[in-house]
Design a protein around this motif. Sequence first.
Motif, PDB file in Angstrom:
ATOM      1  N   GLU A   1       0.834  -1.200   0.000  1.00  0.00           N
ATOM      2  CA  GLU A   1       0.000   0.000   0.000  1.00  0.00           C
ATOM      3  C   GLU A   1       0.877   1.263   0.000  1.00  0.00           C
ATOM      4  N   TYR A   2       1.940   1.207   0.789  1.00  0.00           N
ATOM      5  CA  TYR A   2       2.861   2.347   0.827  1.00  0.00           C
ATOM      6  C   TYR A   2       3.470   2.585  -0.556  1.00  0.00           C
ATOM      7  N   CYS A   3       3.939   1.530  -1.202  1.00  0.00           N
ATOM      8  CA  CYS A   3       4.556   1.661  -2.529  1.00  0.00           C
ATOM      9  C   CYS A   3       3.593   2.276  -3.529  1.00  0.00           C
ATOM     10  N   GLU A   4       2.350   1.845  -3.487  1.00  0.00           N
ATOM     11  CA  GLU A   4       1.356   2.356  -4.421  1.00  0.00           C
ATOM     12  C   GLU A   4       1.092   3.843  -4.176  1.00  0.00           C
ATOM     13  N   GLU A   5       1.003   4.234  -2.921  1.00  0.00           N
ATOM     14  CA  GLU A   5       0.691   5.627  -2.609  1.00  0.00           C
ATOM     15  C   GLU A   5       1.875   6.557  -2.868  1.00  0.00           C
ATOM     16  N   ILE A   6       3.093   6.091  -2.558  1.00  0.00           N
ATOM     17  CA  ILE A   6       4.250   6.961  -2.800  1.00  0.00           C
ATOM     18  C   ILE A   6       4.505   7.104  -4.295  1.00  0.00           C
ATOM     19  N   GLU A   7       4.226   6.042  -5.072  1.00  0.00           N
ATOM     20  CA  GLU A   7       4.362   6.144  -6.529  1.00  0.00           C
ATOM     21  C   GLU A   7       3.346   7.134  -7.088  1.00  0.00           C
ATOM     22  N   ALA A   8       2.127   7.089  -6.574  1.00  0.00           N
ATOM     23  CA  ALA A   8       1.106   8.036  -7.026  1.00  0.00           C
ATOM     24  C   ALA A   8       1.501   9.468  -6.676  1.00  0.00           C
ATOM     25  N   GLU A   9       2.115   9.631  -5.520  1.00  0.00           N
ATOM     26  CA  GLU A   9       2.584  10.949  -5.090  1.00  0.00           C
ATOM     27  C   GLU A   9       3.677  11.454  -6.032  1.00  0.00           C
ATOM     28  N   PHE A  10       4.613  10.570  -6.357  1.00  0.00           N
ATOM     29  CA  PHE A  10       5.691  10.946  -7.290  1.00  0.00           C
ATOM     30  C   PHE A  10       5.131  11.327  -8.657  1.00  0.00           C
ATOM     31  N   ARG A  11       4.193  10.544  -9.147  1.00  0.00           N
ATOM     32  CA  ARG A  11       3.626  10.801 -10.479  1.00  0.00           C
ATOM     33  C   ARG A  11       2.908  12.151 -10.516  1.00  0.00           C
ATOM     34  N   LYS A  12       2.242  12.489  -9.423  1.00  0.00           N
ATOM     35  CA  LYS A  12       1.539  13.779  -9.361  1.00  0.00           C
ATOM     36  C   LYS A  12       2.519  14.937  -9.546  1.00  0.00           C
ATOM     37  N   TYR A  13       3.638  14.875  -8.837  1.00  0.00           N
ATOM     38  CA  TYR A  13       4.623  15.951  -8.950  1.00  0.00           C
ATOM     39  C   TYR A  13       5.346  15.911 -10.290  1.00  0.00           C
ATOM     40  N   TYR A  14       5.604  14.708 -10.790  1.00  0.00           N
ATOM     41  CA  TYR A  14       6.273  14.582 -12.083  1.00  0.00           C
ATOM     42  C   TYR A  14       5.422  15.188 -13.201  1.00  0.00           C
ATOM     43  N   GLU A  15       4.127  14.906 -13.178  1.00  0.00           N
ATOM     44  CA  GLU A  15       3.238  15.436 -14.215  1.00  0.00           C
ATOM     45  C   GLU A  15       3.158  16.959 -14.140  1.00  0.00           C
ATOM     46  N   LYS A  16       3.170  17.495 -12.940  1.00  0.00           N
ATOM     47  CA  LYS A  16       3.158  18.952 -12.801  1.00  0.00           C
ATOM     48  C   LYS A  16       4.466  19.539 -13.324  1.00  0.00           C
ATOM     49  N   PHE A  17       5.569  18.864 -13.053  1.00  0.00           N
ATOM     50  CA  PHE A  17       6.870  19.344 -13.509  1.00  0.00           C
ATOM     51  C   PHE A  17       6.965  19.321 -15.029  1.00  0.00           C
ATOM     52  N   GLN A  18       6.263  18.416 -15.671  1.00  0.00           N
ATOM     53  CA  GLN A  18       6.315  18.299 -17.131  1.00  0.00           C
ATOM     54  C   GLN A  18       5.710  19.495 -17.855  1.00  0.00           C
ATOM     55  N   THR A  19       5.024  20.363 -17.114  1.00  0.00           N
ATOM     56  CA  THR A  19       4.483  21.562 -17.750  1.00  0.00           C
ATOM     57  C   THR A  19       5.595  22.553 -18.092  1.00  0.00           C
ATOM     58  N   LEU A  20       6.793  22.302 -17.580  1.00  0.00           N
ATOM     59  CA  LEU A  20       7.934  23.162 -17.865  1.00  0.00           C
ATOM     60  C   LEU A  20       8.329  23.058 -19.334  1.00  0.00           C
ATOM     61  N   LYS A  21       8.414  24.187 -20.003  1.00  0.00           N
ATOM     62  CA  LYS A  21       8.790  24.226 -21.417  1.00  0.00           C
ATOM     63  C   LYS A  21      10.193  24.818 -21.542  1.00  0.00           C
ATOM     64  N   LEU A  22      11.143  23.973 -21.928  1.00  0.00           N
ATOM     65  CA  LEU A  22      12.527  24.411 -22.050  1.00  0.00           C
ATOM     66  C   LEU A  22      13.109  23.964 -23.376  1.00  0.00           C
ATOM     67  N   LYS A  23      14.357  24.329 -23.601  1.00  0.00           N
ATOM     68  CA  LYS A  23      15.050  23.911 -24.806  1.00  0.00           C
ATOM     69  C   LYS A  23      15.113  22.388 -24.851  1.00  0.00           C
ATOM     70  N   ALA A  24      14.821  21.819 -26.019  1.00  0.00           N
ATOM     71  CA  ALA A  24      14.709  20.362 -26.148  1.00  0.00           C
ATOM     72  C   ALA A  24      16.020  19.642 -25.848  1.00  0.00           C
ATOM     73  N   ASP A  25      17.153  20.306 -26.105  1.00  0.00           N
ATOM     74  CA  ASP A  25      18.441  19.632 -25.953  1.00  0.00           C
ATOM     75  C   ASP A  25      18.949  19.583 -24.516  1.00  0.00           C
TER      76      ASP A  25
END
Length: 236
Positions: free
Chosen positions: A183-207
């Motif tokens: 249960e812990y693994c599932e919840e911490i992974e969901a927590e990580f994914r939430k922050y990762y998806e928010k971070f992906q809104t960052l638009k930077l140079k592709a390289d």
Amino acid sequence: MILKGWPLDGNQSRLTPLTPRKALREAAKSVYTSEKYQKRGELGEILLHAIIRQEFETEPLISKIFFKDSANDTVKGFDAVHVVMNEGTMQLWLGEVKFYKSGTDAISDVIGELGVHLENNYLRQEFTAICHKVEKTDPLREHVDKLLHANRSLDEIFPELYIPVLLTYNSATLAKYQEFSKEYCEEIEAEFRKYYEKFQTLKLKADVKILLILLPMNTKELLVNEFDKKLKGLSL
């Protein structure tokens, strides 16, 4: 946690050998002695340094602590300047840290800061500062000058530029669980994914290669207080 030295040729090393106790005492005196330690970022910088050295085998090129004018100064720019040598080619690692209690605030702030730090003029200024701070006798000086030469285009530099980004936050999942479980693994992974998806809104140079490092904590305050007690004890 063991931080390895990196011999460059034979038994030579870029780092002056110190006993662990002496090294810790000198570092403690260099970092800070302020009563406002709760709002300082040195602990986050130390965590980033340790993580990328251990996980990616980087080596610090310069230490920004040495360029403070007084004990409680902060140094502007990237929070870590490390390198990795890969078959004779230098990779430059410019790290960013947000040592926060709130993951959402950490991501929002780092997105804005990275946007500024990766602007062409800012990068050129940072590259110039790095070149000036690397000793002429340093075995890596030639590689630094070649990579960051003012006449070299940023398009040529970007393939060898890495941006590790460390974000800390107080984790509801860590506070909830006292032991490792499915249960812990599932919840911490969901927590990580939430922050990762928010971070992906960052638009930077592709390289530009960005490595997102998330460090959940039970409470930031406890870690900072313990660090401060140890640090003050060493700096006496």
